[in-house]
Design an enzyme around this catalytic site. Structure first.
Site, PDB file in Angstrom:
ATOM      1  CD  GLU A 233       2.559  -6.699  -1.797  1.00  0.00           C
ATOM      2  OE1 GLU A 233       1.906  -7.470  -1.775  1.00  0.00           O
ATOM      3  OE2 GLU A 233       2.913  -5.872  -0.517  1.00  0.00           O
TER       4      GLU A 233
ATOM      5  CG  ASP B 220       7.546 -15.729  -1.125  1.00  0.00           C
ATOM      6  OD1 ASP B 220       6.073 -15.695  -0.456  1.00  0.00           O
ATOM      7  OD2 ASP B 220       8.283 -16.211  -0.622  1.00  0.00           O
TER       8      ASP B 220
ATOM      9  CG  ASP C 160       3.362  -3.185   6.672  1.00  0.00           C
ATOM     10  OD1 ASP C 160       2.662  -3.465   7.336  1.00  0.00           O
ATOM     11  OD2 ASP C 160       2.936  -2.169   5.707  1.00  0.00           O
TER      12      ASP C 160
ATOM     13  CG  ASP D 234      -0.424  -0.307   2.631  1.00  0.00           C
ATOM     14  OD1 ASP D 234       0.988   0.051   2.592  1.00  0.00           O
ATOM     15  OD2 ASP D 234      -0.773  -1.025   3.480  1.00  0.00           O
TER      16      ASP D 234
END
Length: 534
Positions: free
Chosen positions: A348, A382, A401, A328
């Site tokens: 990500e 990954d 995160d 995000d």
């Protein structure tokens, strides 16, 4: 080709007299029966996988959901097989009726499970377990019906031509296992990506009822009375009509269910190759909420979480920052506020989430357009596998995160092996900050994360930060975070920021460290890849 078998030895007389009067040659008839076995086995496995996949998405913990569905279904298959003995005299009619019921139950199971989750999941009380109860009920019902298929199909294949039981069983189970293989491969590689979960189950039900009806009404129609033929035909057409109507309305149903779960302000809803991403609000002064697979990931108090996750870790050298997860862009936003940051690498798994964070006006505004900063570099990978090939001692700060450790897909990202890889990429004096899930709701998981970090050779400083009650069932009431370093226990102090923080102060950070100690769970052991403990 199916080889002929020797005649069956003498024994108990069959419940029927003589072979069936078929419209085709016996060898063609046997082939058609076995093709029906193949199709029904494929459909049965798709029903099973649909339940596991949807339950994992709605309720999490895919290992538990798969165990419940498989164990209940296999048990029910045994009961169904015993119960079907009473239908052997009416094998053709019984099989036709069975397939109609199975197609209706299995085809509508995913839609019914999603409906209960969407419209009753927030009621609390007994309704909170409604999806789990329905999952067991569907597993039981589908297992009973699938189990009843085998004895009836055994009778039908013997009606074509009497043969020894061993040969008939071998043919029957060969077709069954091959069908299961095709169904098991078709679900993840064809049905799910092209049709989605709800339409896949409806389509499977339609194939199921057509296969069963065609076999009975086409091959064994002379075994049925005129009334039975009409009843089976009407039942099959009705089931197909119900499934077709549901398929036509499935998009409207999904929108209504999504609004029941997320409210009336759904702006973006997309299924990526990794997860379902939903954005609500973010316009006309309404707060932006981001949901990943039905779980609230970003809410109105996201700064409480991201400031607490990032800024204590930035106390010290922080020129090179690695963010694991955080698609995000909000963790990267916080890192970029500090002077001296030269590079932020974001790893990500979901490229579509990153694309949304770049392009959605509300989300890109919330992350301060972090992805437009030339210091930010994104890798779609990954995190575990990326760390295995990363350069050693390359980062001053690593921010994990990631989704909560209680989610099965995230378990390896909270393992001792993962933290060992993260430790390897830390430069001397580097720090690792780990989101460890809610402390109040799952204290054992939080302290398992802390124990796992220590087992990886890291010194830890755990703390928590309070969240606000947002009125959504998936919203956490607090966040647990563990700050770790390889050389010595890292001090819990805030780094000098480029601007004042909005929610986090040194006093609240110190108070969070004291508060989390009161929740300590003793005796927890480290989680590993081969022995996950979340």
């Amino acid at each position: 080709m199916i080889e002929p078998h020797a005649p069956a030895p003498p024994g108990a007389p069959p419940p029927w007299r003589g072979p069936a009067r078929l419209p085709v040659r016996p060898d063609v008839g046997r082939f058609l029966v076995l093709m029906c076995v193949f199709v029904c086995a494929a459909c049965g496995l798709v029903y099973e996988l649909e339940l596991v996949a949807l339950a994992s998405y709605l309720m999490g913990d895919s290992v538990t959901q798969a165990s419940v569905v498989l164990s209940v279904m296999v048990f029910a298959m045994g009961i169904g097989s015993l119960a079907a003995k009473r239908l052997r005299r009416f094998a053709a009619a019984g099989f036709g009726a069975l397939e109609a019921v199975l197609a209706l139950v299995g085809g509508c199971s995913a839609m019914a499970l999603y409906a209960v989750f969407a419209w009753t999941g927030g009621w609390g009380g007994l309704w909170a377990d409604g999806p789990r109860v329905l999952l067991v009920a569907f597993s039981l019902a589908i297992g009973l019906l699938i189990g009843a298929e085998v004895p009836l199909l055994m009778e039908l294949i013997q009606r074509v031509r009497r043969q020894d039981a061993g040969g008939a069983v071998a043919d029957l189970f060969a077709a069954d296992y091959v069908g299961a293989l095709v169904g098991g491969l078709a679900f993840p590689f064809l049905l799910l990506p092209f049709f989605g979960q709800l339409t896949s189950s409806l389509l499977t039900g339609a194939v199921n009822v057509v296969a069963g009806g065609a076999l009975v009404l086409g091959l064994f129609r002379r075994d049925l009375t005129r009334r039975a033929r009409w009843l089976l035909l009407v039942a099959g057409v009705t089931v197909i009509g119900v499934l077709a109507s549901a398929a036509v309305l499935v998009d409207d149903f999904e929108r209504a269910a999504r609004q029941a779960v997320y409210g009336d302000e759904v702006r973006v809803a997309l299924r990526t190759g990794v997860q379902e991403v939903v954005l609500t609000g973010g316009t006309h002064g309404r707060p932006l909420d981001l949901y990943l697979d039905g779980r609230l990931r970003v809410g109105g108090d996201e700064r409480r979480y991201h400031e607490a996750l990032v800024h204590p870790a930035m106390n010290g050298p922080h020129a090179r920052v690695l963010v694991l997860g955080g698609g995000d862009g909000l963790a990267a936003r916080e890192a970029l506020t500090l002077p001296g940051v030269r590079r932020v690498d974001v790893v990500e798994l979901d490229a579509d989430l990153v694309r949304l964070a770049r392009t959605d006006p509300a989300l890109s505004r919330l992350n301060a357009r972090a992805y437009d900063d030339p210091r930010v570099h994104v890798t779609t990978a990954d995190a575990f596998h990326w760390l295995r090939g990363a350069t050693a001692a390359a980062y001053d700060v690593v921010i994990a995160d990631l989704p909560d450790p209680g989610i099965t897909a995230s378990t390896k990202l909270y393992s001792q092996e993962f933290y060992g890889l993260a430790r390897r990429v830390l430069a001397p004096g580097g720090r690792l900050a780990v989101h460890a899930g809610p402390v109040t709701g799952r204290p054992r998981d939080f302290w398992t994360v802390e124990a796992t970090l220590r087992a990886a050779g890291l010194h830890t400083a755990p703390y928590r930060v309070d969240g606000r009650d947002l009125g959504f069932p998936g919203a956490p009431h607090d966040w647990g975070i563990v700050l770790a370093a390889a050389d010595t226990r890292p001090p819990l102090r805030l780094a000098p920021a480029g601007h004042p923080l909005r929610t986090l102060t040194q006093e609240t950070l110190t108070a969070g460290a004291r508060a989390v100690q009161r929740t300590r769970v003793t005796g927890v052991r480290a989680s590993t890849l081969v022995h996950p403990r979340y």
